[in-house]
Design a protein around this motif. Structure first.
Motif, PDB file in Angstrom:
ATOM      1  N   ILE A 156       3.246 -10.923  17.503  1.00 50.59           N
ATOM      2  CA  ILE A 156       4.595 -10.713  18.040  1.00 50.59           C
ATOM      3  C   ILE A 156       5.599 -11.611  17.332  1.00 50.59           C
ATOM      4  CG2 ILE A 156       6.061 -10.968  20.084  1.00 50.59           C
ATOM      5  CD1 ILE A 156       3.722  -9.996  21.758  1.00 50.59           C
ATOM      6  N   ASN A 157       5.234 -12.879  17.162  1.00 50.48           N
ATOM      7  CA  ASN A 157       6.163 -13.806  16.508  1.00 50.48           C
ATOM      8  C   ASN A 157       6.445 -13.401  15.064  1.00 50.48           C
ATOM      9  OD1 ASN A 157       6.671 -15.527  18.672  1.00 50.48           O
ATOM     10  ND2 ASN A 157       4.872 -16.785  18.255  1.00 50.48           N
ATOM     11  N   ALA A 158       5.428 -12.894  14.376  1.00 44.76           N
ATOM     12  CA  ALA A 158       5.592 -12.571  12.951  1.00 44.76           C
ATOM     13  C   ALA A 158       6.237 -11.218  12.717  1.00 44.76           C
ATOM     14  CB  ALA A 158       4.233 -12.617  12.255  1.00 44.76           C
ATOM     15  N   THR A 159       6.053 -10.276  13.657  1.00 44.87           N
ATOM     16  CA  THR A 159       6.498  -8.903  13.382  1.00 44.87           C
ATOM     17  C   THR A 159       7.612  -8.389  14.289  1.00 44.87           C
ATOM     18  OG1 THR A 159       4.834  -7.885  14.840  1.00 44.87           O
ATOM     19  CG2 THR A 159       4.179  -8.330  12.555  1.00 44.87           C
ATOM     20  N   LEU A 160       7.839  -9.028  15.442  1.00 40.29           N
ATOM     21  CA  LEU A 160       8.803  -8.483  16.403  1.00 40.29           C
ATOM     22  C   LEU A 160       9.872  -9.475  16.869  1.00 40.29           C
ATOM     23  CD1 LEU A 160       6.289  -6.517  18.648  1.00 40.29           C
ATOM     24  CD2 LEU A 160       8.025  -5.503  17.159  1.00 40.29           C
ATOM     25  N   MET A 161       9.565 -10.752  16.829  1.00 42.77           N
ATOM     26  CA  MET A 161      10.501 -11.731  17.378  1.00 42.77           C
ATOM     27  C   MET A 161      11.786 -11.771  16.549  1.00 42.77           C
ATOM     28  SD  MET A 161      10.658 -13.646  20.038  1.00 42.77           S
ATOM     29  CE  MET A 161       8.940 -13.732  20.510  1.00 42.77           C
ATOM     30  N   GLY A 162      12.918 -11.569  17.213  1.00 42.14           N
ATOM     31  CA  GLY A 162      14.209 -11.552  16.541  1.00 42.14           C
ATOM     32  C   GLY A 162      14.483 -10.264  15.798  1.00 42.14           C
ATOM     33  N   GLY A 163      13.614  -9.284  15.969  1.00 42.26           N
ATOM     34  CA  GLY A 163      13.752  -8.009  15.268  1.00 42.26           C
ATOM     35  C   GLY A 163      12.508  -7.746  14.449  1.00 42.26           C
ATOM     36  N   PRO A 164      12.184  -6.490  14.192  1.00 44.03           N
ATOM     37  CA  PRO A 164      10.934  -6.176  13.500  1.00 44.03           C
ATOM     38  C   PRO A 164      10.928  -6.614  12.043  1.00 44.03           C
ATOM     39  CG  PRO A 164      12.260  -4.191  13.831  1.00 44.03           C
ATOM     40  CD  PRO A 164      12.938  -5.290  14.571  1.00 44.03           C
ATOM     41  N   MET A 224       8.275  -6.168   8.938  1.00 39.02           N
ATOM     42  CA  MET A 224       7.056  -5.465   8.550  1.00 39.02           C
ATOM     43  C   MET A 224       6.440  -5.958   7.242  1.00 39.02           C
ATOM     44  SD  MET A 224       6.469  -3.115  10.948  1.00 39.02           S
ATOM     45  CE  MET A 224       6.896  -4.414  12.132  1.00 39.02           C
ATOM     46  N   ASP A 225       7.017  -6.978   6.626  1.00 41.93           N
ATOM     47  CA  ASP A 225       6.545  -7.422   5.306  1.00 41.93           C
ATOM     48  C   ASP A 225       5.068  -7.822   5.304  1.00 41.93           C
ATOM     49  OD1 ASP A 225       9.102  -6.984   4.491  1.00 41.93           O
ATOM     50  OD2 ASP A 225       9.676  -9.095   4.379  1.00 41.93           O
ATOM     51  N   VAL A 252       2.881  -7.216   8.023  1.00 39.37           N
ATOM     52  CA  VAL A 252       2.292  -6.641   9.226  1.00 39.37           C
ATOM     53  C   VAL A 252       0.793  -6.380   9.067  1.00 39.37           C
ATOM     54  CG1 VAL A 252       2.795  -4.226   8.609  1.00 39.37           C
ATOM     55  CG2 VAL A 252       2.657  -4.904  11.028  1.00 39.37           C
ATOM     56  N   ARG A 253       0.336  -6.106   7.839  1.00 39.42           N
ATOM     57  CA  ARG A 253      -1.094  -5.824   7.638  1.00 39.42           C
ATOM     58  C   ARG A 253      -1.965  -7.064   7.825  1.00 39.42           C
ATOM     59  NH1 ARG A 253      -1.338  -0.630   5.884  1.00 39.42           N
ATOM     60  NH2 ARG A 253       0.536   0.137   4.826  1.00 39.42           N
ATOM     61  N   ASP A 254      -1.344  -8.226   7.855  1.00 40.30           N
ATOM     62  CA  ASP A 254      -2.102  -9.441   8.146  1.00 40.30           C
ATOM     63  C   ASP A 254      -2.484  -9.509   9.624  1.00 40.30           C
ATOM     64  OD1 ASP A 254      -1.784 -10.231   5.525  1.00 40.30           O
ATOM     65  OD2 ASP A 254      -0.046 -11.509   5.950  1.00 40.30           O
ATOM     66  N   TYR A 255      -1.807  -8.708  10.448  1.00 44.52           N
ATOM     67  CA  TYR A 255      -1.973  -8.811  11.892  1.00 44.52           C
ATOM     68  C   TYR A 255      -2.467  -7.534  12.561  1.00 44.52           C
ATOM     69  CZ  TYR A 255       0.972 -12.870  11.018  1.00 44.52           C
ATOM     70  OH  TYR A 255       1.464 -14.044  10.540  1.00 44.52           O
ATOM     71  N   MET A 256      -2.206  -6.381  11.969  1.00 45.89           N
ATOM     72  CA  MET A 256      -2.518  -5.110  12.601  1.00 45.89           C
ATOM     73  C   MET A 256      -3.391  -4.263  11.678  1.00 45.89           C
ATOM     74  SD  MET A 256       1.338  -4.531  14.074  1.00 45.89           S
ATOM     75  CE  MET A 256       1.053  -2.922  14.805  1.00 45.89           C
ATOM     76  N   GLY A 257      -4.368  -3.559  12.276  1.00 43.40           N
ATOM     77  CA  GLY A 257      -5.288  -2.754  11.498  1.00 43.40           C
ATOM     78  C   GLY A 257      -4.641  -1.491  10.954  1.00 43.40           C
ATOM     79  N   PRO A 268       2.298   8.995  16.499  1.00 44.13           N
ATOM     80  CA  PRO A 268       0.923   9.164  16.027  1.00 44.13           C
ATOM     81  C   PRO A 268       0.287   7.840  15.640  1.00 44.13           C
ATOM     82  CG  PRO A 268       2.466   9.827  14.323  1.00 44.13           C
ATOM     83  CD  PRO A 268       3.292   9.474  15.525  1.00 44.13           C
ATOM     84  N   ASP A 269      -1.018   7.898  15.391  1.00 45.43           N
ATOM     85  CA  ASP A 269      -1.760   6.713  14.978  1.00 45.43           C
ATOM     86  C   ASP A 269      -1.431   6.347  13.526  1.00 45.43           C
ATOM     87  OD1 ASP A 269      -2.979   6.838  17.436  1.00 45.43           O
ATOM     88  OD2 ASP A 269      -4.886   7.616  16.686  1.00 45.43           O
ATOM     89  N   GLY A 270      -1.826   5.130  13.161  1.00 45.05           N
ATOM     90  CA  GLY A 270      -1.706   4.694  11.779  1.00 45.05           C
ATOM     91  C   GLY A 270      -0.618   3.657  11.584  1.00 45.05           C
ATOM     92  N   LEU A 271      -0.947   2.600  10.863  1.00 51.01           N
ATOM     93  CA  LEU A 271       0.024   1.529  10.628  1.00 51.01           C
ATOM     94  C   LEU A 271       1.170   1.994   9.741  1.00 51.01           C
ATOM     95  CD1 LEU A 271       0.769  -1.339  11.228  1.00 51.01           C
ATOM     96  CD2 LEU A 271      -0.726  -2.092   9.377  1.00 51.01           C
ATOM     97  N   ASP A 272       0.900   2.889   8.809  1.00 48.79           N
ATOM     98  CA  ASP A 272       1.977   3.401   7.960  1.00 48.79           C
ATOM     99  C   ASP A 272       3.053   4.096   8.793  1.00 48.79           C
ATOM    100  OD1 ASP A 272       0.886   2.458   5.616  1.00 48.79           O
ATOM    101  OD2 ASP A 272      -0.193   4.320   5.169  1.00 48.79           O
ATOM    102  N   VAL A 273       2.624   4.780   9.856  1.00 60.08           N
ATOM    103  CA  VAL A 273       3.578   5.450  10.755  1.00 60.08           C
ATOM    104  C   VAL A 273       4.461   4.414  11.446  1.00 60.08           C
ATOM    105  CG1 VAL A 273       3.792   6.856  12.827  1.00 60.08           C
ATOM    106  CG2 VAL A 273       2.077   7.435  11.115  1.00 60.08           C
ATOM    107  N   VAL A 274       3.853   3.313  11.875  1.00 59.75           N
ATOM    108  CA  VAL A 274       4.619   2.243  12.520  1.00 59.75           C
ATOM    109  C   VAL A 274       5.680   1.701  11.562  1.00 59.75           C
ATOM    110  CG1 VAL A 274       4.491  -0.091  13.472  1.00 59.75           C
ATOM    111  CG2 VAL A 274       2.731   1.582  14.051  1.00 59.75           C
ATOM    112  N   ILE A 275       5.287   1.433  10.334  1.00 62.00           N
ATOM    113  CA  ILE A 275       6.213   0.867   9.350  1.00 62.00           C
ATOM    114  C   ILE A 275       7.375   1.821   9.090  1.00 62.00           C
ATOM    115  CG2 ILE A 275       6.429   0.136   6.946  1.00 62.00           C
ATOM    116  CD1 ILE A 275       3.462  -0.803   7.173  1.00 62.00           C
TER     117      ILE A 275
END
Length: 202
Positions: free
Chosen positions: A102-110, A112-113, A115-120, A131-138
């Motif tokens: 949360i601190n690295a990817t969402l705090m103060g705004g998203p 995504m640089d 994000v793969r260090d934290y999410m599968g 839908p599923d997939g981290l690329d979709v989130v980005i």
């Protein structure tokens, strides 16, 4: 009675519970992820959290959203997915992964640089319409930022964890509107791999 029994009794005395998907117990806190029926017969998905001290409910935290019959584009519902807590996981490590994410990817705004260090990469999403997939989130975050509707977290208020599951309750203000975010995460291989959420007000 133990804390879980006290919390369950309080929950059922105030809520028409249809089913309980997940229960997380962390010290004085017990959190439920559930399906309930409202007085008007509509169904809602909810998080209900109880803080118990000396066999007395000290505090209750609650949020809910309409339960929608349609699945996500990947075929999930707002409640399905793994329900059993893997107690071989280190709860403290789960908390750290979730807080760091949360601190690295969402705090103060998203952001995504990294994000793969934290999410599968095969991130499973239970938010209807996503839908599923981290690329979709980005890609989705980029679209929301362009529209000025991105989620901006400002403070983590609670982290309630057990084994490989953690529920966080955070403050934020997307679009300048104050929100409370309830996020339930499942952790695997030191990454967040699954997510359920309710944003209050919806």
């Amino acid at each position: 009675m133990n804390n879980k029994e006290i919390a369950l009794n309080m929950l059922k005395s105030n809520t028409d519970v249809l089913s309980i998907a997940r229960v997380i117990e962390d010290g004085n806190f017990v959190a439920f992820h559930l399906l309930a029926k409202k007085d008007d017969a509509t169904n809602v998905v909810a998080f209900a959290v109880f803080e118990i001290e000396n066999e007395t409910v000290k505090q209750t935290l609650h949020t809910e959203a309409p339960y929608l019959n349609q699945p996500t584009p990947s075929g999930h519902t707002q409640l399905d997915g793994p329900t059993a807590i893997d107690k071989t996981f280190d709860t403290a490590a789960t908390k750290k992964i979730v807080i760091d994410t949360i601190n690295a990817t969402l705090m103060g705004g998203p952001h995504m640089d990294h994000v793969r260090d934290y999410m599968g990469d095969h991130y499973i999403q239970h938010h209807i319409g996503v839908p599923d997939g981290l690329d979709v989130v980005i890609k989705g975050v980029a679209m929301l930022k362009k529209a000025g509707k991105e989620s901006i977290y400002t403070k983590i208020n609670y982290v309630i964890a057990e084994g490989n599951f953690a529920l966080t309750i955070s403050n934020g203000h997307p679009g300048g509107v104050q929100k409370t975010y309830y996020d339930l995460f499942r952790v695997e291989n030191d990454h967040i791999v699954e997510h359920w959420d309710i944003v209050n007000p919806v």
